[in-house]
Design a protein around this motif. Structure first.
Motif, PDB file in Angstrom:
ATOM      1  N   ALA A   1       7.699  18.370 -25.502  1.00  0.00           N
ATOM      2  CA  ALA A   1       8.302  19.643 -25.546  1.00  0.00           C
ATOM      3  C   ALA A   1       9.803  19.661 -24.550  1.00  0.00           C
ATOM      4  CB  ALA A   1       6.941  20.688 -25.035  1.00  0.00           C
ATOM      5  N   ALA A   2       9.846  18.828 -23.899  1.00  0.00           N
ATOM      6  CA  ALA A   2      11.452  19.414 -22.883  1.00  0.00           C
ATOM      7  C   ALA A   2      12.318  18.494 -23.749  1.00  0.00           C
ATOM      8  CB  ALA A   2      11.165  18.455 -21.710  1.00  0.00           C
ATOM      9  N   SER A   3      12.502  17.508 -24.317  1.00  0.00           N
ATOM     10  CA  SER A   3      13.096  16.688 -25.254  1.00  0.00           C
ATOM     11  C   SER A   3      12.865  17.746 -26.818  1.00  0.00           C
ATOM     12  CB  SER A   3      12.706  15.511 -25.561  1.00  0.00           C
ATOM     13  OG  SER A   3      12.187  14.284 -24.889  1.00  0.00           O
ATOM     14  N   LEU A   4      12.171  18.243 -27.049  1.00  0.00           N
ATOM     15  CA  LEU A   4      12.379  19.445 -28.086  1.00  0.00           C
ATOM     16  C   LEU A   4      13.141  20.543 -28.321  1.00  0.00           C
ATOM     17  CD1 LEU A   4       8.887  19.283 -29.918  1.00  0.00           C
ATOM     18  CD2 LEU A   4      11.030  19.050 -31.301  1.00  0.00           C
ATOM     19  N   ALA A   5      13.273  20.650 -27.093  1.00  0.00           N
ATOM     20  CA  ALA A   5      14.180  22.644 -26.253  1.00  0.00           C
ATOM     21  C   ALA A   5      15.398  21.630 -26.302  1.00  0.00           C
ATOM     22  CB  ALA A   5      13.540  22.673 -25.166  1.00  0.00           C
ATOM     23  N   VAL A   6      15.464  20.297 -25.902  1.00  0.00           N
ATOM     24  CA  VAL A   6      17.007  20.230 -25.602  1.00  0.00           C
ATOM     25  C   VAL A   6      17.665  19.731 -27.210  1.00  0.00           C
ATOM     26  CG1 VAL A   6      18.835  18.143 -24.787  1.00  0.00           C
ATOM     27  CG2 VAL A   6      17.000  18.770 -23.039  1.00  0.00           C
ATOM     28  N   VAL A   7      16.527  19.037 -28.207  1.00  0.00           N
ATOM     29  CA  VAL A   7      17.464  18.690 -29.466  1.00  0.00           C
ATOM     30  C   VAL A   7      17.100  20.012 -30.164  1.00  0.00           C
ATOM     31  CG1 VAL A   7      16.481  17.942 -31.777  1.00  0.00           C
ATOM     32  CG2 VAL A   7      15.973  16.813 -29.474  1.00  0.00           C
ATOM     33  N   ALA A   8      16.159  21.284 -29.924  1.00  0.00           N
ATOM     34  CA  ALA A   8      16.574  22.338 -30.476  1.00  0.00           C
ATOM     35  C   ALA A   8      17.582  23.350 -29.921  1.00  0.00           C
ATOM     36  CB  ALA A   8      15.710  23.702 -30.203  1.00  0.00           C
ATOM     37  N   ASP A   9      18.264  23.039 -29.200  1.00  0.00           N
ATOM     38  CA  ASP A   9      19.274  23.542 -28.657  1.00  0.00           C
ATOM     39  C   ASP A   9      20.816  22.715 -29.540  1.00  0.00           C
ATOM     40  OD1 ASP A   9      20.655  25.664 -26.044  1.00  0.00           O
ATOM     41  OD2 ASP A   9      21.898  23.848 -26.476  1.00  0.00           O
ATOM     42  N   GLU A  10      20.730  21.324 -29.551  1.00  0.00           N
ATOM     43  CA  GLU A  10      22.060  20.525 -30.433  1.00  0.00           C
ATOM     44  C   GLU A  10      22.153  20.879 -31.637  1.00  0.00           C
ATOM     45  OE1 GLU A  10      23.657  19.595 -28.255  1.00  0.00           O
ATOM     46  OE2 GLU A  10      23.222  18.826 -26.585  1.00  0.00           O
ATOM     47  N   VAL A  11      20.134  21.608 -32.041  1.00  0.00           N
ATOM     48  CA  VAL A  11      21.267  21.632 -34.262  1.00  0.00           C
ATOM     49  C   VAL A  11      21.208  22.570 -33.995  1.00  0.00           C
ATOM     50  CG1 VAL A  11      18.709  22.108 -35.532  1.00  0.00           C
ATOM     51  CG2 VAL A  11      18.547  20.123 -34.066  1.00  0.00           C
ATOM     52  N   ALA A  12      21.029  23.370 -32.848  1.00  0.00           N
ATOM     53  CA  ALA A  12      22.021  25.242 -32.733  1.00  0.00           C
ATOM     54  C   ALA A  12      22.902  25.080 -32.518  1.00  0.00           C
ATOM     55  CB  ALA A  12      21.362  25.786 -32.021  1.00  0.00           C
ATOM     56  N   ASP A  13      23.541  23.894 -32.363  1.00  0.00           N
ATOM     57  CA  ASP A  13      25.081  23.991 -32.025  1.00  0.00           C
ATOM     58  C   ASP A  13      25.636  23.095 -33.311  1.00  0.00           C
ATOM     59  OD1 ASP A  13      25.554  24.514 -29.584  1.00  0.00           O
ATOM     60  OD2 ASP A  13      24.973  22.668 -28.664  1.00  0.00           O
ATOM     61  N   VAL A  14      24.872  22.180 -33.821  1.00  0.00           N
ATOM     62  CA  VAL A  14      25.363  21.716 -35.658  1.00  0.00           C
ATOM     63  C   VAL A  14      25.559  22.871 -36.347  1.00  0.00           C
ATOM     64  CG1 VAL A  14      24.963  20.191 -37.559  1.00  0.00           C
ATOM     65  CG2 VAL A  14      24.582  19.408 -34.645  1.00  0.00           C
ATOM     66  N   GLN A  15      24.842  24.055 -36.876  1.00  0.00           N
ATOM     67  CA  GLN A  15      24.258  24.600 -37.336  1.00  0.00           C
ATOM     68  C   GLN A  15      25.338  26.162 -37.236  1.00  0.00           C
ATOM     69  OE1 GLN A  15      21.629  25.396 -40.278  1.00  0.00           O
ATOM     70  NE2 GLN A  15      23.786  26.719 -40.797  1.00  0.00           N
TER      71      GLN A  15
ATOM     72  N   LEU B   1      20.088  18.149 -41.754  1.00  0.00           N
ATOM     73  CA  LEU B   1      19.787  19.580 -40.771  1.00  0.00           C
ATOM     74  C   LEU B   1      18.165  20.183 -40.711  1.00  0.00           C
ATOM     75  CD1 LEU B   1      21.230  20.486 -37.841  1.00  0.00           C
ATOM     76  CD2 LEU B   1      22.128  22.361 -39.208  1.00  0.00           C
ATOM     77  N   LEU B   2      18.135  21.277 -42.175  1.00  0.00           N
ATOM     78  CA  LEU B   2      17.352  21.652 -42.063  1.00  0.00           C
ATOM     79  C   LEU B   2      16.288  20.739 -42.190  1.00  0.00           C
ATOM     80  CD1 LEU B   2      18.130  24.382 -44.699  1.00  0.00           C
ATOM     81  CD2 LEU B   2      17.514  24.546 -42.289  1.00  0.00           C
ATOM     82  N   GLU B   3      15.909  19.799 -43.195  1.00  0.00           N
ATOM     83  CA  GLU B   3      15.218  18.583 -43.234  1.00  0.00           C
ATOM     84  C   GLU B   3      14.687  18.275 -41.611  1.00  0.00           C
ATOM     85  OE1 GLU B   3      15.592  16.969 -48.316  1.00  0.00           O
ATOM     86  OE2 GLU B   3      15.948  15.657 -46.372  1.00  0.00           O
ATOM     87  N   LEU B   4      15.409  17.775 -41.158  1.00  0.00           N
ATOM     88  CA  LEU B   4      15.316  16.960 -39.931  1.00  0.00           C
ATOM     89  C   LEU B   4      14.595  18.102 -39.028  1.00  0.00           C
ATOM     90  CD1 LEU B   4      16.004  15.184 -37.641  1.00  0.00           C
ATOM     91  CD2 LEU B   4      18.097  16.817 -36.995  1.00  0.00           C
ATOM     92  N   ALA B   5      15.155  19.657 -38.785  1.00  0.00           N
ATOM     93  CA  ALA B   5      14.379  20.498 -38.106  1.00  0.00           C
ATOM     94  C   ALA B   5      13.012  21.030 -38.594  1.00  0.00           C
ATOM     95  CB  ALA B   5      15.353  22.286 -38.510  1.00  0.00           C
ATOM     96  N   ASP B   6      12.581  20.542 -39.783  1.00  0.00           N
ATOM     97  CA  ASP B   6      11.466  21.555 -40.016  1.00  0.00           C
ATOM     98  C   ASP B   6      11.075  20.036 -40.348  1.00  0.00           C
ATOM     99  OD1 ASP B   6       9.923  22.607 -41.778  1.00  0.00           O
ATOM    100  OD2 ASP B   6       9.529  21.107 -43.009  1.00  0.00           O
ATOM    101  N   ARG B   7      10.796  18.709 -39.804  1.00  0.00           N
ATOM    102  CA  ARG B   7      10.262  17.537 -39.418  1.00  0.00           C
ATOM    103  C   ARG B   7      10.197  17.752 -37.687  1.00  0.00           C
ATOM    104  NH1 ARG B   7       8.069  12.416 -41.690  1.00  0.00           N
ATOM    105  NH2 ARG B   7       8.094  10.529 -40.587  1.00  0.00           N
ATOM    106  N   LEU B   8      10.505  18.116 -36.931  1.00  0.00           N
ATOM    107  CA  LEU B   8      10.917  18.275 -35.248  1.00  0.00           C
ATOM    108  C   LEU B   8       9.764  19.143 -35.676  1.00  0.00           C
ATOM    109  CD1 LEU B   8      13.955  16.825 -34.641  1.00  0.00           C
ATOM    110  CD2 LEU B   8      11.596  15.915 -33.945  1.00  0.00           C
ATOM    111  N   GLY B   9       9.183  20.392 -36.612  1.00  0.00           N
ATOM    112  CA  GLY B   9       8.959  22.263 -35.873  1.00  0.00           C
ATOM    113  C   GLY B   9      10.102  23.069 -35.251  1.00  0.00           C
ATOM    114  N   ILE B  10      11.365  22.740 -36.017  1.00  0.00           N
ATOM    115  CA  ILE B  10      11.650  24.032 -34.516  1.00  0.00           C
ATOM    116  C   ILE B  10      12.966  24.353 -36.207  1.00  0.00           C
ATOM    117  CG2 ILE B  10      15.006  23.210 -33.955  1.00  0.00           C
ATOM    118  CD1 ILE B  10      14.407  20.759 -33.258  1.00  0.00           C
ATOM    119  N   ASP B  11      12.144  26.056 -34.958  1.00  0.00           N
ATOM    120  CA  ASP B  11      12.880  26.670 -36.109  1.00  0.00           C
ATOM    121  C   ASP B  11      14.525  27.542 -35.959  1.00  0.00           C
ATOM    122  OD1 ASP B  11      14.361  29.886 -37.037  1.00  0.00           O
ATOM    123  OD2 ASP B  11      11.700  30.536 -36.666  1.00  0.00           O
ATOM    124  N   VAL B  12      15.477  26.616 -36.775  1.00  0.00           N
ATOM    125  CA  VAL B  12      16.227  27.031 -36.849  1.00  0.00           C
ATOM    126  C   VAL B  12      17.587  27.961 -36.657  1.00  0.00           C
ATOM    127  CG1 VAL B  12      19.638  25.847 -37.719  1.00  0.00           C
ATOM    128  CG2 VAL B  12      17.045  24.506 -38.107  1.00  0.00           C
TER     129      VAL B  12
END
Lengths: 110, 110, 110, 110
Positions: free
Chosen positions: C58-72, D75-86
């Motif tokens: 969960a901790a890694s996922l939170a950090v990764v979600a933050d980076e995904v947001a930056d890319v988006q 980016l959406l495929e990655l987020a979906d795979r990881l369960g991240i709500d972009v």
């Protein structure tokens, strides 16, 4: 020697100068070109497992070697443009890394 | 010589071996690490104009040299792992590029 | 809806304008920033196996979600600056990809 | 709506599933593919000045839009795979950024 960075850099500089490309070679542009070449290298590995990436066939290796060359070329051109001595920078970084990551006692020396 | 790629590669190989890092150094991983280091280099240039990128101050240059070293290190480690001779690959690519992009007649020879 | 790209883009545009950042947001700069953010994402995965990359805590996922947001964020800012409708571009690309890679007969429909 | 991320993600998931591509879509692989697509975008801008990057012609814009789509898709495929709500991640990041970079008093609200 044929593989020293000073000689490679000098030869690349002549190549660029003979084509009048210096005007395109702002460091910002070169670092983007470097990044593009690294991605072309990355592309060869994106769908492989770690194990498969260690067992490329000869044809793949030849293509990968060509991409490695492109990365090396842009790196040397960038460093040359910025006045950076790559070998000295690598030596300095290895000293820093040796302090940051000390080798465990009894480890093989190389 | 201190700046030939054969010697740098041998020294990097010892460094990696002394720390037992070979098991992390699948080519797929190394190419990702290479890509990350190139992005750290890119980061220094992202908001600069082309002109500003040609006029870095000494402090910025020192940081950039450190990132250039990281890129060079991972490139040599990747090539070594794959059995690629970087200098030979660069020489071969320069020959190809000379055919693909002939120098204009009367151009400076370097 | 809170997750439609038109609304996200409009909100990002307001954010940038309120800070006077448009002058830094030449497409060339934004695409470099995008590239840097993708590398920060890459960094989290560089030493993992494929299997480990599918089992982040969960901790890694939170950090990764933050980076995904930056890319988006940078992708939408870039597209907005260039006048590109991202959703329309994705729809058009999916049509092209469906032709290029037809689904096998009898395949699940989704 | 046709441009909400939930719908795009669902449609991409169906596309991937119909082709049996989930087995290739470990997050580590997807983040590499994302990185490669960003570099293809970068390639269009590497030799341009900042000003030129703001004045692409229609043909270049069409090609760039196609690359933007590829980046968005991975980016959406990655987020979906990881369960991240972009969209949620972007909203959360915008809140953080608003605190980190407060808008100057009297600034336009958007």
């Amino acid at each position: 020697m044929a593989d020293d960075l000073t000689q490679l850099t000098a030869d690349l500089r002549s190549f660029v100068r003979a084509r009048g490309w210096e005007r395109h070679h702002a460091p910002k542009n070169l670092v983007m070109a470097l990044s593009v070449e690294v991605a072309e290298l990355l592309e060869h590995f994106q769908w492989l497992t770690n194990e498969e990436s260690d067992a490329l066939d000869a044809a793949s290796l030849a293509v990968v070697a060509d991409e490695v060359a492109d990365v090396q070329i842009y790196l040397l051109e960038l460093a040359d443009r910025l006045g950076i001595d790559v070998a000295a920078a690598v030596r300095a970084k290895m000293v820093k890394n040796a302090v940051k990551y000390p080798a465990p006692a009894g480890a093989p020396r190389g």
